[in-house]
Write an enzyme that holds these catalytic residues in place. Sequence first.
Site, PDB file in Angstrom:
ATOM      1  N   LEU A  40       0.720  -1.125   0.088  1.00  0.00           N
ATOM      2  CA  LEU A  40      -0.227   0.086  -0.116  1.00  0.00           C
ATOM      3  C   LEU A  40       1.325   1.507   0.175  1.00  0.00           C
ATOM      4  O   LEU A  40       0.412   2.385  -0.498  1.00  0.00           O
ATOM      5  CB  LEU A  40      -0.915  -0.103   1.258  1.00  0.00           C
ATOM      6  N   GLY A  41       1.655   0.975   0.997  1.00  0.00           N
ATOM      7  CA  GLY A  41       3.201   2.242   0.968  1.00  0.00           C
ATOM      8  C   GLY A  41       4.330   1.900   1.309  1.00  0.00           C
ATOM      9  O   GLY A  41       4.209   0.233   1.640  1.00  0.00           O
ATOM     10  N   THR A  48       4.116  -0.485   3.736  1.00  0.00           N
ATOM     11  CA  THR A  48       2.895  -0.982   4.663  1.00  0.00           C
ATOM     12  C   THR A  48       2.334  -1.779   3.433  1.00  0.00           C
ATOM     13  O   THR A  48       2.044  -1.757   2.377  1.00  0.00           O
ATOM     14  CB  THR A  48       1.828   0.273   4.825  1.00  0.00           C
ATOM     15  N   LYS A  65       1.351  -2.806   8.821  1.00  0.00           N
ATOM     16  CA  LYS A  65       3.439  -1.907   9.059  1.00  0.00           C
ATOM     17  C   LYS A  65       3.933  -3.079   9.560  1.00  0.00           C
ATOM     18  O   LYS A  65       4.904  -3.390  10.160  1.00  0.00           O
ATOM     19  CB  LYS A  65       3.001  -0.777   9.708  1.00  0.00           C
ATOM     20  N   ASP A 170       2.665  12.290   9.107  1.00  0.00           N
ATOM     21  CA  ASP A 170       2.830  12.730   7.545  1.00  0.00           C
ATOM     22  C   ASP A 170       1.101  12.515   7.879  1.00  0.00           C
ATOM     23  O   ASP A 170       0.801  11.821   6.741  1.00  0.00           O
ATOM     24  CB  ASP A 170       3.128  11.058   7.268  1.00  0.00           C
TER      25      ASP A 170
END
Length: 679
Positions: A40-41, A48, A65, A170
Amino acid sequence: MSYCINPNCKHPQNPAHHSLCQSCGFSLKLKDRYRIIKVLGQSVTSRTFLAVDEDQPSKSRCVIKQFLHSDHPDSNPNDQTVNLRLVRSDHSVPANELERLGKHLALPELSAAFQQDHYQYFVHEYIPGRNLASLLADDGVFREVQIWELLNEVLPTLEFIHENNLVHGDLKPENLIRRSESYLSDSSAGDEPQIILVDIGSVIYPEESLILEDNNKGSAEYSAPEQLHSQVSPSSDLYSLGVTCLHLMTQVSPFDLYDVKSNTWVWRDYLKYPVSRRLGRVLDKLVQRHPTQRYQSATEVMRDLRPGPVLALNSLSTQQKLMLTAWGGAVVAIASLILSSIPSNVSRMSSQSPQPVYRLPDTQLTPPQIKRIPPQLKTSPAVRTLMRSFSPVWAIAVSPDGQLVASGNTDGTIQILDIDTGDVLQTLSGHSGPVGALAISPNGRLLVSGSGDNTVKVWDLWSGKLVKMLYGHQAWVYGVAFSPDGQTIASVSRDQTLRLWDVQTSQEISQLRGYAEDVQSIAFSPDRQTLVSGGSDGSIEIWNWRTGQLLRTIKGHSQAIWSVAIAPDGRTLATGSWDRSIKLWDLNRLQSEYFSSLPDRTLIGHGDKVQSLSFSRDGQTLASGDFAGTVKLWQIQTGGLMGTLKGHKSWVDVEFSPRDNTLVSGSFDDTVKVWRLSP
């Protein structure tokens, strides 16, 4: 499809039914339970993933995470491979604090935290829906009403995070998710927030050093300027929220909404729909590049969003403007260097700046009434930040009814706060030096303050007016106290004197001299006869203050005694010293047995100088604060340590509320906190 979670895997994609990665042999299920679906990131510090919890009958989705420990051989800081730089900070927020955050309905719940194969993992609730970046791309720019709704939902969430002494760090459109329509149509979810702030696994402590995520696409655009200097605070989150709103209203990169030449924001030039002056002023203050000119708390922003007048930004002096221009230019230069190091295929700045759409006239649109959505918690927070000051907090005092907190600051001001809401009810100005001592009269009407300007002042707590000025001390006033009947004030000073003042006449009643060095602290006993003081030479003096007789002097500590406190029943005296110890004394025995000079107990545990002491209303608990910002709770009957409260970063003053089992603390880290303690 299964995705290999090994950062070094060259071909992470695998068929869904496989248990081991075909490329590297890594297990495709974390803890033999979580199957990874996709990334996802990704940032310098973490990755993530979207995953499936195969232990659940419903095979529910979750978000995982991943962090790589800094002592792992793969975390080579010189390695250019992004996947090998997943280094988790040594100051990372522990899992129990993330779990507490997840109790808020606008934050994803933490369901698991564990280590496996040298990696740290956090498993969070999956929020079905679309992030605001996706909504912007598909549906176009946000209108003003949508921005008001966004602020209405996100600000209480940030307030909750900041009250827990944490910063998100963030905040951006990708980390704000609007729940799916199917969830919102559920009648049981009607009162729950619609916008969820995700990626809380990377929250950090205020003022903690951080690693700038120069490869985390989109983060730098929304980061406050001070984050380029590796520092964050709650106001940094507010800056990111403001910049997020500007981007959602313009669909233009935040970097292009700031004119480097004029050192000003030009976001209004790119609006496609007009906004009201009210919203414009709020957004302008949110995105002030200098932290001191910005909103300092989410509560402060919400106060400006209420119906009523909104104050425009304070005008700056020429010198201030020059300082901000130089500071802002330095920040932009650093940002440019960072961006220049990012590969062109992931650069967040287009090669050409977008052209302004057109300049819109200001609209007179009446903004919708902001309805604050209170945090809906499974359990209320154990600590909340009552205030973030613009100056270090030196001293605090709590009113007898437990409703008000007085905060003495190094800038010479005193702020009167509502303990429930944190609202600043009064700001008292009159001292020209730091306010280092405060006390409130037994009837709750008067406040006495001692200062570095050598004066003692008496204030009407209800009106905020200065009613008396007591002159006589020749040096810094370190301590003040009201007698139990409220008719006499005692003050101690660096001038080696203890002075007594008549409240009604403002006249000095007497001057008691017994110390060869500074007198640091003072306390009246409930029997209205005894006064105890502590000095820089470590000695304790016991006085009959009505007659002025010095009953006895005891060498209690090897270093300065900065705090003395007497239990509500008058039996126990506590002294706190620079020698890092606290001693408990039987006050009756000290007065009746002249040769008795040994404490009942010595409490050891502080790692720095003990600065303040306070007894709970039942006299069974003693709170102590030290120069490092640590607060400890002690059981008087046994002398045992009941707990350690960590939330401050510097010198802390503590005082129990006389109303309930609440502890208030004020610190040199510019904050006042309220701690909810167990009965």
